[in-house]
Design a protein around this motif. Structure first.
Motif, PDB file in Angstrom:
ATOM      1  N   ILE A   1     -45.686  10.870 -15.578  1.00  0.00           N
ATOM      2  CA  ILE A   1     -44.347  11.395 -15.859  1.00  0.00           C
ATOM      3  C   ILE A   1     -43.443  10.895 -14.746  1.00  0.00           C
ATOM      4  O   ILE A   1     -43.532  11.342 -13.602  1.00  0.00           O
ATOM      5  CB  ILE A   1     -44.336  12.943 -15.930  1.00  0.00           C
ATOM      6  CG1 ILE A   1     -45.289  13.441 -17.025  1.00  0.00           C
ATOM      7  CG2 ILE A   1     -42.930  13.432 -16.204  1.00  0.00           C
ATOM      8  CD1 ILE A   1     -46.678  13.793 -16.532  1.00  0.00           C
ATOM      9  N   SER A   2     -42.589   9.944 -15.048  1.00  0.00           N
ATOM     10  CA  SER A   2     -41.761   9.273 -14.051  1.00  0.00           C
ATOM     11  C   SER A   2     -40.305   9.715 -14.142  1.00  0.00           C
ATOM     12  O   SER A   2     -39.761   9.908 -15.236  1.00  0.00           O
ATOM     13  CB  SER A   2     -41.842   7.757 -14.246  1.00  0.00           C
ATOM     14  OG  SER A   2     -40.790   7.092 -13.561  1.00  0.00           O
ATOM     15  N   ALA A   3     -39.682   9.822 -12.976  1.00  0.00           N
ATOM     16  CA  ALA A   3     -38.260  10.143 -12.917  1.00  0.00           C
ATOM     17  C   ALA A   3     -37.404   9.120 -13.650  1.00  0.00           C
ATOM     18  O   ALA A   3     -36.267   9.421 -14.038  1.00  0.00           O
ATOM     19  CB  ALA A   3     -37.813  10.214 -11.459  1.00  0.00           C
ATOM     20  N   HIS A   4     -37.954   7.932 -13.858  1.00  0.00           N
ATOM     21  CA  HIS A   4     -37.136   6.839 -14.383  1.00  0.00           C
ATOM     22  C   HIS A   4     -37.213   6.672 -15.899  1.00  0.00           C
ATOM     23  O   HIS A   4     -36.762   5.656 -16.442  1.00  0.00           O
ATOM     24  CB  HIS A   4     -37.485   5.547 -13.648  1.00  0.00           C
ATOM     25  CG  HIS A   4     -37.093   5.616 -12.204  1.00  0.00           C
ATOM     26  ND1 HIS A   4     -35.809   5.395 -11.774  1.00  0.00           N
ATOM     27  CD2 HIS A   4     -37.810   5.966 -11.099  1.00  0.00           C
ATOM     28  CE1 HIS A   4     -35.740   5.575 -10.472  1.00  0.00           C
ATOM     29  NE2 HIS A   4     -36.950   5.923 -10.034  1.00  0.00           N
ATOM     30  N   TRP A   5     -37.763   7.669 -16.564  1.00  0.00           N
ATOM     31  CA  TRP A   5     -37.652   7.713 -18.030  1.00  0.00           C
ATOM     32  C   TRP A   5     -37.100   9.093 -18.378  1.00  0.00           C
ATOM     33  O   TRP A   5     -37.834  10.031 -18.634  1.00  0.00           O
ATOM     34  CB  TRP A   5     -38.994   7.473 -18.708  1.00  0.00           C
ATOM     35  CG  TRP A   5     -38.868   7.203 -20.192  1.00  0.00           C
ATOM     36  CD1 TRP A   5     -37.720   7.024 -20.914  1.00  0.00           C
ATOM     37  CD2 TRP A   5     -39.939   7.052 -21.127  1.00  0.00           C
ATOM     38  NE1 TRP A   5     -38.004   6.783 -22.227  1.00  0.00           N
ATOM     39  CE2 TRP A   5     -39.361   6.788 -22.385  1.00  0.00           C
ATOM     40  CE3 TRP A   5     -41.328   7.111 -21.018  1.00  0.00           C
ATOM     41  CZ2 TRP A   5     -40.121   6.593 -23.537  1.00  0.00           C
ATOM     42  CZ3 TRP A   5     -42.088   6.917 -22.161  1.00  0.00           C
ATOM     43  CH2 TRP A   5     -41.489   6.659 -23.403  1.00  0.00           C
ATOM     44  N   TYR A   6     -35.789   9.199 -18.369  1.00  0.00           N
ATOM     45  CA  TYR A   6     -35.070  10.465 -18.484  1.00  0.00           C
ATOM     46  C   TYR A   6     -33.989  10.284 -19.537  1.00  0.00           C
ATOM     47  O   TYR A   6     -33.073   9.482 -19.365  1.00  0.00           O
ATOM     48  CB  TYR A   6     -34.456  10.809 -17.123  1.00  0.00           C
ATOM     49  CG  TYR A   6     -33.701  12.108 -17.030  1.00  0.00           C
ATOM     50  CD1 TYR A   6     -34.340  13.317 -17.223  1.00  0.00           C
ATOM     51  CD2 TYR A   6     -32.343  12.116 -16.698  1.00  0.00           C
ATOM     52  CE1 TYR A   6     -33.652  14.519 -17.105  1.00  0.00           C
ATOM     53  CE2 TYR A   6     -31.651  13.300 -16.564  1.00  0.00           C
ATOM     54  CZ  TYR A   6     -32.307  14.505 -16.775  1.00  0.00           C
ATOM     55  OH  TYR A   6     -31.613  15.696 -16.655  1.00  0.00           O
ATOM     56  N   GLY A   7     -34.122  10.987 -20.638  1.00  0.00           N
ATOM     57  CA  GLY A   7     -33.146  10.836 -21.715  1.00  0.00           C
ATOM     58  C   GLY A   7     -33.328  11.923 -22.756  1.00  0.00           C
ATOM     59  O   GLY A   7     -34.109  12.865 -22.583  1.00  0.00           O
ATOM     60  N   ASN A   8     -32.613  11.792 -23.835  1.00  0.00           N
ATOM     61  CA  ASN A   8     -32.698  12.776 -24.910  1.00  0.00           C
ATOM     62  C   ASN A   8     -33.955  12.548 -25.735  1.00  0.00           C
ATOM     63  O   ASN A   8     -34.205  11.442 -26.197  1.00  0.00           O
ATOM     64  CB  ASN A   8     -31.466  12.692 -25.804  1.00  0.00           C
ATOM     65  CG  ASN A   8     -30.206  13.119 -25.093  1.00  0.00           C
ATOM     66  OD1 ASN A   8     -30.258  13.920 -24.157  1.00  0.00           O
ATOM     67  ND2 ASN A   8     -29.058  12.612 -25.514  1.00  0.00           N
ATOM     68  N   GLY A   9     -34.738  13.587 -25.904  1.00  0.00           N
ATOM     69  CA  GLY A   9     -35.955  13.488 -26.697  1.00  0.00           C
ATOM     70  C   GLY A   9     -37.193  13.333 -25.846  1.00  0.00           C
ATOM     71  O   GLY A   9     -37.127  13.101 -24.634  1.00  0.00           O
ATOM     72  N   LEU A  10     -38.329  13.455 -26.510  1.00  0.00           N
ATOM     73  CA  LEU A  10     -39.630  13.413 -25.856  1.00  0.00           C
ATOM     74  C   LEU A  10     -40.423  12.275 -26.474  1.00  0.00           C
ATOM     75  O   LEU A  10     -40.752  12.303 -27.660  1.00  0.00           O
ATOM     76  CB  LEU A  10     -40.344  14.743 -26.050  1.00  0.00           C
ATOM     77  CG  LEU A  10     -41.543  15.047 -25.161  1.00  0.00           C
ATOM     78  CD1 LEU A  10     -41.129  15.061 -23.686  1.00  0.00           C
ATOM     79  CD2 LEU A  10     -42.149  16.391 -25.542  1.00  0.00           C
ATOM     80  N   GLN A  11     -40.716  11.251 -25.666  1.00  0.00           N
ATOM     81  CA  GLN A  11     -41.406  10.064 -26.164  1.00  0.00           C
ATOM     82  C   GLN A  11     -42.608   9.734 -25.292  1.00  0.00           C
ATOM     83  O   GLN A  11     -42.667  10.102 -24.117  1.00  0.00           O
ATOM     84  CB  GLN A  11     -40.456   8.871 -26.188  1.00  0.00           C
ATOM     85  CG  GLN A  11     -39.254   9.036 -27.102  1.00  0.00           C
ATOM     86  CD  GLN A  11     -38.406   7.775 -27.118  1.00  0.00           C
ATOM     87  OE1 GLN A  11     -38.858   6.697 -27.515  1.00  0.00           O
ATOM     88  NE2 GLN A  11     -37.177   7.895 -26.655  1.00  0.00           N
TER      89      GLN A  11
END
Length: 257
Positions: free
Chosen positions: A44-54
């Motif tokens: 779980i990386s800080a650099h994949w942060y956006g709307n939704g769960l992928q």
């Protein structure tokens, strides 16, 4: 199969990856030797942060060089770890109620490869990344993370990658940490050691020190994913507990034995 620990890794500047002799990278290598080699890794990386769960679902995700203004050597780093469509499917199953979906094209961002490069330099362990859904509160992230606990019994190492103190705008030439950064680090460390999950979730309670240390939540949230794995009585180890920059902490955490 023995239960694997969970980790939170302060990843600092991406430039750290280029120095294998760095005490922080040596700390990563040491902690990897303290438990059995995992069959797979959920990052779980800080650099994949956006709307939704992928969830990354490709068998061979590439690397994402998601930064700019750094020397070209950083964009030449390789970490050819395989993906795991099987683990991605299992994570989707565990997080079905949260609407988790596979992403067949997403690669690995630098929050993943800058730390795994020194934990497992052979790059032979399958890795899956889980995004951070920006629409969720800290408490919702923590509750979601608890649903991942069964993976620890299946040979999966759960890793959060970010930073407890991460304020790039406050960086200064002098590397000595600000008083507020030291204060917040110590407050969070105390909450970790005492298993005060309420304090970890409600970190804004620490006032200005928290506001300056966590100006945006994405680097702090991965800590909650590691902390949520802790069962009552499980040991905890804090390591790499220093600052690389004036407002950039490297503090890392191992949950479990």
């Amino acid at each position: 199969m023995s239960k694997l620990p969970a980790l939170f890794l302060g990843h600092g500047s991406p430039m750290t990856v280029l120095n294998a002799a760095s005490p922080f990278n040596q700390g990563f290598a040491r902690i990897a030797r303290s438990f059995a080699k995992p069959q797979a890794i959920l990052m779980i990386s800080a650099h994949w942060y956006g709307n939704g769960l992928q969830i990354t679902a490709a068998a061979r995700p590439g690397l994402i060089y998601d930064f700019y203004g750094f020397p070209s050597a950083l964009s030449q780093v390789q970490y050819p770890a395989p993906g795991s469509p099987e683990l991605a499917a299992e994570v989707c199953r565990l997080l079905h109620a949260e609407g988790a979906t596979p992403n067949p094209t997403r690669g690995f961002d630098h929050g993943m490869w800058t730390v795994l490069k020194h934990l497992y330099p052979e790059a032979g362990i399958p890795v899956v990344q889980l995004s951070l859904d920006r629409r969720l509160s800290s408490a919702q992230h923590f509750e979601l993370a608890k649903k991942l606990k069964p993976l620890r019994e299946q040979g999966v190492l759960i890793i959060g990658s970010g930073g407890i103190v991460h304020n790039l705008r406050a960086l200064r030439r002098e590397h000595t940490a600000y008083d507020w950064a030291q204060q917040f680090r110590m407050q969070i460390n105390a909450a970790l050691l005492s298993a005060d999950h309420k304090a970890l979730i409600d970190y804004p309670r620490f006032g200005q020190a928290a506001a300056l240390s966590v100006p945006t939540p994405e680097h702090y949230l991965p800590l909650l994913y590691a902390a949520a794995q802790r069962e009552e009585g499980e040991p905890i180890e804090i390591f790499n507990d220093h600052f690389a920059e004036s407002a950039l902490s490297m503090t890392s955490v191992k949950i479990g034995s």
